[in-house]
Design a protein around this motif. Structure first.
Motif, PDB file in Angstrom:
ATOM      1  N   ILE A 130       2.085  -2.624   0.589  1.00 28.44           N
ATOM      2  CA  ILE A 130       2.920  -3.830   0.617  1.00 28.44           C
ATOM      3  C   ILE A 130       2.498  -4.805   1.719  1.00 28.44           C
ATOM      4  N   PHE A 131       1.544  -4.398   2.575  1.00 27.29           N
ATOM      5  CA  PHE A 131       1.100  -5.283   3.647  1.00 27.29           C
ATOM      6  C   PHE A 131      -0.284  -5.856   3.345  1.00 27.29           C
ATOM      7  N   THR A 132      -0.546  -7.042   3.862  1.00 32.01           N
ATOM      8  CA  THR A 132      -1.864  -7.658   3.708  1.00 32.01           C
ATOM      9  C   THR A 132      -2.863  -6.926   4.607  1.00 32.01           C
ATOM     10  N   PRO A 133      -4.159  -7.076   4.341  1.00 33.77           N
ATOM     11  CA  PRO A 133      -5.160  -6.483   5.232  1.00 33.77           C
ATOM     12  C   PRO A 133      -4.994  -6.931   6.681  1.00 33.77           C
ATOM     13  N   GLU A 134      -4.694  -8.214   6.865  1.00 29.00           N
ATOM     14  CA  GLU A 134      -4.519  -8.735   8.223  1.00 29.00           C
ATOM     15  C   GLU A 134      -3.319  -8.095   8.922  1.00 29.00           C
ATOM     16  N   GLU A 135      -2.245  -7.870   8.168  1.00 32.46           N
ATOM     17  CA  GLU A 135      -1.063  -7.207   8.748  1.00 32.46           C
ATOM     18  C   GLU A 135      -1.371  -5.764   9.137  1.00 32.46           C
ATOM     19  N   ILE A 136      -2.203  -5.102   8.345  1.00 33.53           N
ATOM     20  CA  ILE A 136      -2.597  -3.719   8.675  1.00 33.53           C
ATOM     21  C   ILE A 136      -3.416  -3.695   9.964  1.00 33.53           C
ATOM     22  N   VAL A 137      -4.291  -4.669  10.163  1.00 32.02           N
ATOM     23  CA  VAL A 137      -5.073  -4.745  11.406  1.00 32.02           C
ATOM     24  C   VAL A 137      -4.128  -4.896  12.601  1.00 32.02           C
ATOM     25  N   GLU A 138      -3.130  -5.752  12.458  1.00 30.61           N
ATOM     26  CA  GLU A 138      -2.140  -5.940  13.532  1.00 30.61           C
ATOM     27  C   GLU A 138      -1.419  -4.620  13.832  1.00 30.61           C
ATOM     28  N   LYS A 139      -1.060  -3.894  12.768  1.00 29.03           N
ATOM     29  CA  LYS A 139      -0.369  -2.619  12.951  1.00 29.03           C
ATOM     30  C   LYS A 139      -1.287  -1.593  13.621  1.00 29.03           C
ATOM     31  N   ALA A 140      -2.561  -1.616  13.259  1.00 30.09           N
ATOM     32  CA  ALA A 140      -3.528  -0.694  13.890  1.00 30.09           C
ATOM     33  C   ALA A 140      -3.652  -0.995  15.382  1.00 30.09           C
TER      34      ALA A 140
ATOM     35  N   SER B 294      -9.503   2.875   8.632  1.00 32.14           N
ATOM     36  CA  SER B 294     -10.162   2.506   7.383  1.00 32.14           C
ATOM     37  C   SER B 294      -9.112   2.132   6.359  1.00 32.14           C
ATOM     38  N   ILE B 295      -9.321   1.019   5.681  1.00 31.00           N
ATOM     39  CA  ILE B 295      -8.488   0.635   4.537  1.00 31.00           C
ATOM     40  C   ILE B 295      -9.145   1.223   3.295  1.00 31.00           C
TER      41      ILE B 295
ATOM     42  N   LEU C 267     -10.976  -9.660  11.849  1.00 32.58           N
ATOM     43  CA  LEU C 267      -9.848  -9.571  12.778  1.00 32.58           C
ATOM     44  C   LEU C 267      -9.934  -8.286  13.604  1.00 32.58           C
ATOM     45  N   ALA C 268     -10.330  -7.180  12.954  1.00 32.26           N
ATOM     46  CA  ALA C 268     -10.496  -5.916  13.687  1.00 32.26           C
ATOM     47  C   ALA C 268     -11.565  -6.069  14.765  1.00 32.26           C
ATOM     48  N   ASP C 269     -12.667  -6.733  14.420  1.00 31.22           N
ATOM     49  CA  ASP C 269     -13.741  -6.984  15.400  1.00 31.22           C
ATOM     50  C   ASP C 269     -13.215  -7.812  16.568  1.00 31.22           C
ATOM     51  N   GLN C 270     -12.398  -8.793  16.247  1.00 30.91           N
ATOM     52  CA  GLN C 270     -11.823  -9.668  17.276  1.00 30.91           C
ATOM     53  C   GLN C 270     -10.964  -8.864  18.260  1.00 30.91           C
TER      54      GLN C 270
ATOM     55  N   GLY D 213       3.478   1.661   3.086  1.00 30.55           N
ATOM     56  CA  GLY D 213       4.570   0.820   3.559  1.00 30.55           C
ATOM     57  C   GLY D 213       5.627   0.576   2.504  1.00 30.55           C
ATOM     58  N   LEU D 214       5.829   1.546   1.611  1.00 28.92           N
ATOM     59  CA  LEU D 214       6.722   1.333   0.469  1.00 28.92           C
ATOM     60  C   LEU D 214       8.177   1.150   0.901  1.00 28.92           C
ATOM     61  N   LYS D 215       8.910   0.416   0.083  1.00 30.95           N
ATOM     62  CA  LYS D 215      10.284   0.029   0.414  1.00 30.95           C
ATOM     63  C   LYS D 215      11.215   1.223   0.596  1.00 30.95           C
ATOM     64  N   ASP D 216      10.933   2.331  -0.089  1.00 30.68           N
ATOM     65  CA  ASP D 216      11.835   3.481  -0.025  1.00 30.68           C
ATOM     66  C   ASP D 216      11.841   4.143   1.349  1.00 30.68           C
ATOM     67  N   GLN D 217      10.793   3.897   2.138  1.00 29.84           N
ATOM     68  CA  GLN D 217      10.719   4.543   3.450  1.00 29.84           C
ATOM     69  C   GLN D 217      11.692   3.867   4.410  1.00 29.84           C
ATOM     70  N   GLU D 218      12.589   4.665   5.008  1.00 32.82           N
ATOM     71  CA  GLU D 218      13.582   4.109   5.924  1.00 32.82           C
ATOM     72  C   GLU D 218      12.951   3.710   7.252  1.00 32.82           C
TER      73      GLU D 218
END
Length: 286
Positions: free
Chosen positions: A28-38, A47-48, A63-66, A257-262
């Motif tokens: 449910i997250f964009t690649p860029e959002e996953i980099v931020e989370k990492a 790795s995606i 973005l990861a390189d940055q 990141g599915l919605k069911d996860q609290e």
């Protein structure tokens, strides 16, 4: 789970997550959002591994390189063997490899056709949704069952993703249609010929031991040891098999990141960075 596998609360422990999904397949997250989370989770490498898609790489890697986080090319490729859905993870491959690109484009079409067949089955059950809604959910990426589940939830046919799978979309449910039926040997070959490493995804979920050993004989490079569906016994068990055949270890959160996860547990199911180092050593040796 021992600290050496979890990466949680261990001083000086460098951690990685080699199994993450984005909106380019069924996350449910964009690649860029996953980099931020990492970055926020303090991962040294990640790795995606979107399903049959590498379109996240161009979005995430710069973005990861940055941020100074090691980004590893990844993909989770579908195959079928003796009636079982077999998922093969690929790492460190050349995403511009022509044969790999051609095959993944073919998979994208197959996944859309599969979704169309599932929509037809649902319609016969009085559950009417449109394929266009599903493709929209996938944002023109790799269509999967979670996208269908999201449309079912939006339409009020189910209350949750889990209900969508148990009632309609699970492998023993009435609207299920088999996934891509490519032989795993072909998938392993495609990854290897693109200069990558292959690893069997979550064997403890759905892969009998005799098939695990058959896949090893087909040239598999590694086994996913750490996965949310693997308890301590399974982790140790698959680690022993990997050691027996001199295979690499891989692992990760299989995060969607599915919605069911609290709660959002991103960054908590990880592997030691040392495993990544061993993967890179194998590539150099090859």
């Amino acid at each position: 789970m021992p600290d050496s596998l979890s990466g949680v609360g261990h001083n000086g422990f460098e951690k990685a997550d080699l199994h993450i999904h984005t909106k380019c397949s069924d996350g449910i997250f964009t690649p860029e959002e996953i980099v931020e989370k990492a970055k926020n989770a303090g991962l040294k490498a990640f790795s995606i591994t979107d399903h049959d898609s590498v379109s996240a790489i161009d979005k995430a890697k710069p973005l990861a390189d940055q941020y100074g986080i090691e980004f590893i090319n990844g993909v989770e490729m579908s195959s079928t063997f003796q009636g079982h859905d077999i998922h093969i993870l690929g790492y460190f491959f050349d995403e511009n490899n022509h044969e790999l690109q051609r095959y993944l484009e073919h998979c994208k079409q197959l996944r859309t056709e599969r979704a169309e067949r599932m929509v037809q089955k649902l319609a016969k059950m009085g559950v009417k949704i449109e394929i266009e809604e599903i493709i929209l959910k996938a944002q023109n990426g790799s269509v999967g069952r979670p996208h269908i589940a999201a449309v079912l939830q939006d339409g009020g046919f189910v209350r949750s993703f889990s209900e969508a799978f148990s009632k309609y979309l699970g492998s023993h449910s009435p609207a299920y249609v088999k996934s891509i039926e490519t032989h795993p040997a072909e998938v392993i070959k495609l990854i290897n010929e693109a200069s990558g490493i292959s690893s069997l995804a979550h064997p403890g979920q759905n892969v009998p031991d005799e098939i695990v050993r058959r896949l090893i004989s087909l040239g598999l490079d590694g086994i996913e040891i750490v996965h949310p569906s693997h308890d301590t016994y399974k982790r140790n068990y698959y680690r022993e098999i990997a050691n027996e055949y001199f295979l690499l270890f891989s692992g990760g959160s299989d995060y969607h990141g599915l919605k069911d996860q609290e709660e959002d547990h991103f960054g908590q199911t990880t592997i030691p960075y040392e495993w990544v180092t061993k993967m890179k050593s194998r590539i150099i040796a090859a």
